[in-house]
Every structure is written in structure tokens, then in C-alpha cells.
Design a protein around this motif. Structure first.
Motif, short mmCIF file in Angstrom:
data_model
loop_
_atom_site.label_atom_id
_atom_site.label_comp_id
_atom_site.label_asym_id
_atom_site.label_seq_id
_atom_site.Cartn_x
_atom_site.Cartn_y
_atom_site.Cartn_z
N VAL A 21 14.95 0.84 43.71
CA VAL A 21 15.38 1.46 42.46
C VAL A 21 16.26 0.45 41.73
CG1 VAL A 21 16.57 3.41 41.41
CG2 VAL A 21 15.34 3.72 43.57
N ASP A 22 15.72 -0.16 40.66
CA ASP A 22 16.50 -1.14 39.91
C ASP A 22 17.40 -0.42 38.90
OD1 ASP A 22 14.85 -0.42 37.78
OD2 ASP A 22 13.67 -2.25 37.85
N THR A 23 18.23 -1.17 38.20
CA THR A 23 19.20 -0.57 37.29
C THR A 23 18.53 0.24 36.19
OG1 THR A 23 19.29 -2.64 36.03
CG2 THR A 23 21.00 -2.28 37.65
N GLN A 24 17.45 -0.28 35.64
CA GLN A 24 16.80 0.45 34.55
C GLN A 24 16.19 1.75 35.06
OE1 GLN A 24 13.88 -1.76 32.36
NE2 GLN A 24 13.88 -0.30 30.70
N ALA A 25 15.53 1.71 36.21
CA ALA A 25 14.93 2.93 36.76
C ALA A 25 16.01 3.96 37.09
CB ALA A 25 14.11 2.60 38.00
N LYS A 50 22.05 -9.85 38.80
CA LYS A 50 21.47 -10.94 38.01
C LYS A 50 20.40 -10.46 37.04
CE LYS A 50 22.59 -14.29 41.48
NZ LYS A 50 22.20 -15.37 42.34
N MET A 51 20.45 -9.18 36.66
CA MET A 51 19.51 -8.63 35.70
C MET A 51 20.28 -7.91 34.61
SD MET A 51 16.18 -6.37 36.58
CE MET A 51 16.84 -4.74 36.48
N GLN A 52 19.97 -8.22 33.35
CA GLN A 52 20.64 -7.57 32.23
C GLN A 52 19.87 -6.34 31.78
OE1 GLN A 52 21.61 -10.21 29.01
NE2 GLN A 52 22.81 -11.56 30.32
N VAL A 67 28.22 -7.59 29.61
CA VAL A 67 27.76 -8.85 29.01
C VAL A 67 28.04 -8.85 27.51
CG1 VAL A 67 25.74 -10.28 28.55
CG2 VAL A 67 25.98 -9.16 30.76
N SER A 68 27.75 -7.71 26.86
CA SER A 68 27.87 -7.65 25.40
C SER A 68 28.13 -6.22 24.96
CB SER A 68 26.57 -8.16 24.78
OG SER A 68 26.55 -7.95 23.39
N ILE A 69 28.95 -6.11 23.91
CA ILE A 69 29.19 -4.80 23.27
C ILE A 69 28.93 -5.00 21.78
CG2 ILE A 69 30.81 -2.91 22.90
CD1 ILE A 69 32.41 -3.97 25.31
N PRO A 70 27.69 -4.73 21.34
CA PRO A 70 27.34 -5.00 19.95
C PRO A 70 27.78 -3.93 18.96
CG PRO A 70 25.42 -4.20 21.14
CD PRO A 70 26.54 -4.30 22.13
N VAL A 71 28.71 -3.05 19.38
CA VAL A 71 29.21 -1.99 18.50
C VAL A 71 30.72 -2.04 18.44
CG1 VAL A 71 27.23 -0.48 18.98
CG2 VAL A 71 29.30 -0.28 20.37
#
Length: 171
Positions: A79-83, A132-134, A109-113
Motif C-alpha cells: 500500500v503506497d502513499t497514494q493508495a 522517496k516518493m512525492q 516538500v511544497s505548500i503552493p497555497v
């Protein structure tokens, strides 16, 4: 990453890989193994002076395996992060919550808001890295950013609230 091995759920983290030598943690316990993979899906595993042979049969989509050992067989789901995030979202009936929560430990990693930004369904609110997965975490309904509780570069824990949202009235 989360792995379902039969009825057991294990938290597995790859710490280091150097050739055949693999260091990982399983539920926080450090493990060192030497693994040699053969082309036919068989592998030889050395751990604490013991040798194990296993046959790996990859399922459709590459996220599940049947593992056959000498007298045992296991079904393993990775079960990866996206799943995991999608499963959590589905459990919440696809309705946007008033917050975005980390589905597992990771790093921002980033907060674009920014606070006060109006977001539309599908907009990316935060980007996390785990194993190691975004992964991009999007809002599923129109809303406004009420509060940002983390900063870029912060380490986050499982179920930690990252961003608080104010849902639009049409919800």
C-alpha cells in the motif's frame, strides 16, 4: 510503506540498499538481509545466518504478490502513499473534510497555497514526500485555506493535521 501480509499489517521502511545487502525496518525493528533475485521470480534471502528461498508471483498492477516458501504461502499487498490516501478519502465518502491530514509519516516538500486562498476541487494544497516518493494532496471540494500548520521542510507524523480549511457554503 504499509504492507498487508495475510491478516497482518506491517510498516516497512527501506533504510539502505547496497547491492544485495538491504537494511530496512519492519514495525520499527531494524532488519538486515542479503537478497539475490533470479530471473524466474525466485529469490534467495540470507538473514542472521539462515538461508530462505521464496518464489514471488506478481499480481496485476504490481502492488500485490503471492509469496511461496518451503511450506508456507503468503499473499502480500503493498500500500503506497497514494493508495493509502485514496483509501482514506474513499472511507470519508469522498467529501472534503475541514482539514488535510498526513496519511503517513513524511516530509513537506511544497505548500503552493497561502492562508485566505480560495481553492477549487482538484487544486493541490500540499506536496509530501514519503519513502522517496512525492504525492500531491488535492482538495475534493471548493474551500478556503483557513490555517497552515506546517512549513516546507517539516517532518510530519501519521494523522497530523497539516492544513485547516473552511468549506464553501455550497457543500
Amino acid at each position: 510503506m504499509e504492507m498487508h501480509i495475510g491478516d497482518r499489517v506491517a510498516d516497512v521502511t527501506l533504510v539502505n540498499k547496497d547491492g544485495n545487502k538491504v537494511e530496512l525496518t519492519i514495525d520499527g525493528k531494524p532488519i538486515e538481509v542479503d537478497i539475490v533475485m533470479a530471473e524466474n521470480g525466485s529469490c534467495s534471502i540470507l538473514h542472521n545466518g539462515n538461508s530462505y528461498n521464496a518464489e514471488l508471483i506478481r499480481g496485476e498492477g504490481g502492488k500485490n504478490y503471492d509469496v511461496n516458501m518451503f511450506y508456507r504461502s503468503y499473499h502480500v499487498d503493498v500500500v503506497d502513499t497514494q493508495a493509502k490516501y485514496l483509501r482514506m478519502r474513499k472511507n470519508n465518502d469522498e467529501r472534503q473534510s475541514d482539514k488535510i491530514v498526513a496519511p503517513m509519516p513524511g516530509k513537506v516538500v511544497s505548500i503552493p497555497v497561502s492562508v485566505g486562498d480560495k481553492l477549487n476541487a482538484g487544486d493541490i494544497a500540499i506536496v509530501l514526500e514519503a519513502m522517496k516518493m512525492q504525492s500531491n494532496y488535492k482538495v475534493t471540494s471548493d474551500c478556503t485555506v483557513k490555517n497552515i500548520l506546517v512549513a516546507e521542510g517539516d517532518a510530519v507524523q501519521d494523522n497530523q493535521t497539516l492544513i485547516e480549511l473552511e468549506l464553501s457554503n455550497n457543500e
